[in-house]
Design an enzyme around this catalytic site. Sequence first.
Site, PDB file in Angstrom:
ATOM      1  N   LYS A   1       4.186   0.791   9.780  1.00 50.37           N
ATOM      2  CA  LYS A   1       4.368   1.987   8.951  1.00 50.37           C
ATOM      3  C   LYS A   1       3.787   3.220   9.636  1.00 50.37           C
ATOM      4  CE  LYS A   1       3.015   0.089   4.929  1.00 50.37           C
ATOM      5  NZ  LYS A   1       2.619   0.042   3.511  1.00 50.37           N
TER       6      LYS A   1
ATOM      7  N   ARG B   1       5.357 -13.046   9.539  1.00 54.09           N
ATOM      8  CA  ARG B   1       6.024 -11.805   9.170  1.00 54.09           C
ATOM      9  C   ARG B   1       7.359 -11.723   9.886  1.00 54.09           C
ATOM     10  NH1 ARG B   1       2.230  -8.059   9.440  1.00 54.09           N
ATOM     11  NH2 ARG B   1       3.639  -6.301   9.340  1.00 54.09           N
TER      12      ARG B   1
ATOM     13  N   GLU C   1       0.876  -1.160   0.000  1.00 52.60           N
ATOM     14  CA  GLU C   1       0.000   0.000   0.000  1.00 52.60           C
ATOM     15  C   GLU C   1       0.921   1.220   0.000  1.00 52.60           C
ATOM     16  OE1 GLU C   1      -2.796   0.195   3.269  1.00 52.60           O
ATOM     17  OE2 GLU C   1      -3.374   2.220   2.662  1.00 52.60           O
TER      18      GLU C   1
END
Length: 558
Positions: free
Chosen positions: A265, A255, A30
Site C-alpha cells: 500500500k 499472501r 487498516e
Amino acid sequence: MPANFIQDLIDEHARTGRFGGRVVTRFPPEPNGYLHIGHAKSICLNFGLAAANGGACNLRFDDTNPTTEELEYVRAIEEDVRWLGFDWGERLYYASNYFEQMYQYAVALIRKGKAYVCDLSAEEIGEYRGSFTVPGRDSPWRNRGVEENLELFARMRAGEFPDGAKTLRAKIDMASPNLNLRDPVMYRILHARHHRTADAWCIYPMYDWAHGLEDSIERVTHSICTLEFENHRPLYDWFLDELGVHHPQQIEFARLNLSYTLMSKRKLLELVRRGVVAGWDDPRMPTISGLRRRGYTPEAIREFCARIGVAKADSVVDVAQLEHAIREDLNRRAARVMAVLRPLRVVIENYPEDRSEELEAINNPEDPSAGVRRVPFSRVLYVEREDFREDPPKQFFRLAPGREVRLRYAYFVRCVGVTKDPHSGEVTELRCTYDPATRGGDAPDQRRVKATLHWVSAAHALRGEVRLYDSLFTRADPEEVDAGRDFLDDVNPRSVEVLRDCRLEPSLAAASPGSRFQFERLGYFCVDADSRLGAPVFNRTVTLRDTWAKIERRQVGR
Ligand code: ATP
Ligand code: MG
C-alpha cells in the site's frame, strides 16, 4: 468453498468443541489506502469460510495508527467489499472503539507485573533488542515497581510527556530466540489527531498488542492472517493468555503475489501521490477500484480467488491467470459489438451512394438469449488500419490489393484500388467492390475467403476514445528492486495508449458507464466514468488472446 487446511482446522474445532461450534472470522483492513487484489483474496477467504460454516464475518477497521489513516479510505473500503459481493450486516467495527478497554487491559498487565513503562528511545530499544545471533539486554527500566508503572502510564495517557519519551512494554523475555517476545512495545506516545477519536488519545496501541484484543473483544474464533505473522503468534497467544480472555486461533496463510503487480500500500500510495497513475482507481492499478474501472467483474475476481486457493507457502501467481478469469466471465456475458480503433476509410464503389441497409448481427454466440441486433451498412465504411497491407507478407490473409475478404455479418468485398496521400505516400483510402450475392457473409458458390474483418459504417458511426492498457511494471517482480534503483524505475512508460479517433457502431450510443462489451477481434472493453453523452470513452479490460488457457492445456497434456 473448496477444501483447504483452514477448513480442516475449523472442522477439527467443531469436533473438539473448542469454540462451541461457532465460527467468527474478520477482515481487518487498516484504513491507510485502497484495497487491492491481495485483499480480495483475504475477503473471499474470511467471508467465504464464515458463510460455508454457518458463521459470521466482521468488517473491522484496524485504525490504530492516526497519522496515515483517513475517512476517504474507510468509505472506499466499504464500497469495495460490498461491490465484491459481501455483506457484513451489523458487524462493522473499529479498533478505535476499544481504546479505553485496551487501556484497561494494559493496566491489568501492569498490575500483574507483566508490563512496564520504559524510558529508552526507539533507537535504544532497537539496540537493546539484539539480533538473531545476539541476545537482548534488559532495559534499565524493566524492574520499575507496579505503582510507579501505573502512575507513569496514567501520565502518558494524560499527555504529560512528548512523543517518543516513553513507551509501555510487555515484560516477557529479552533472551527469547523469537525477537517478537523481547519485551515488545505495547504503547507509544503520539500527539496526533485520530480521524475518529480526535484528540481523546495521545498514546496509541501497537499492532501486536491491539490486534489480538480486537479479535478477543469481538469473540472472533479464527483469526486468519498472512504468513509474515507466523512468528508473531506466540506474542498473540501470550497477551491473551496473560489476560485470561477469550482466545481466538490465529491461522496464517500465504499472501497473494501476482506477477508484474505491486501490492504494497505504501508503494501504491506513492504511485498516486507522484501522479504516475491518475488515482487509486486508475485502471492500471491492482486496486479493487482500479480493476472495477478497468471492467473486471466481482464474479471474475471471486472465481480467481477460489481457483488460486489457500496455501501455507508463498508463491507468485501469473497475472495471466487473473486475466483468464475475467475473459471467461465476459465471454459468457459481454455483448459483441464492432468498433474500429485505428480507422482506415473504405469506399465500396459499386454500392449506391444514397443507399444504406441494416444487417443482422448476433449479440453473443455464447448466449442465444442475448438475441440479435441490426448494424447499418453503407457505401463508406471504416476498417482497422492494420487489416490492410499493400505488400502482404506470407501469413497475412487480410485485405491487400486484389484480395477478397469477408466483412462480418455483411458481404465479401475485394480491394480494387488504393488512394494515397501524394506527399507522405500514406494510404488514406481503400477502393473496394462488394458482391451482393454474399449478403450475410456467405457465398452461394461456396467461394471461400481467408479472413473476416470487423467494420463500421462511416455515416452511422459514433466517435469515441479508447484507452489500451499494458502492465504498469516492466519487471515481473516489481517488489524486488536492485541496489541503486527505485521501484519507480520499473514503471512501464507505455502502460497506456489513448486512441482518440475510434469509430464505434451506433448501438453503443446508449451504453452507460460500467457496461462491458466485446469489441469483435479486439478484446473486452468497459465504458469509463469519463464518458459523456455522444463522446464515449472505453477502457480495454483485457485482450482476447488467452495465454493462461494455453498454459493450462499444456499442464493437463491436452
Ligand atoms: P501493508 O501493505 O501496509 O502491509 P496490508 O496489505 O497488510 O498493508 P491491511 O489493511 O493490514 O493491509 O490488510 C488487511 C487484511 O488483508 C490483512 O488481514 C492482511 O493479512 C490481508 N492482506 C493484505 N495483503 C494481502 C495479500 N497480498 N494477500 C492476501 N491477503 C492480504
Ligand atoms: Mg497490515
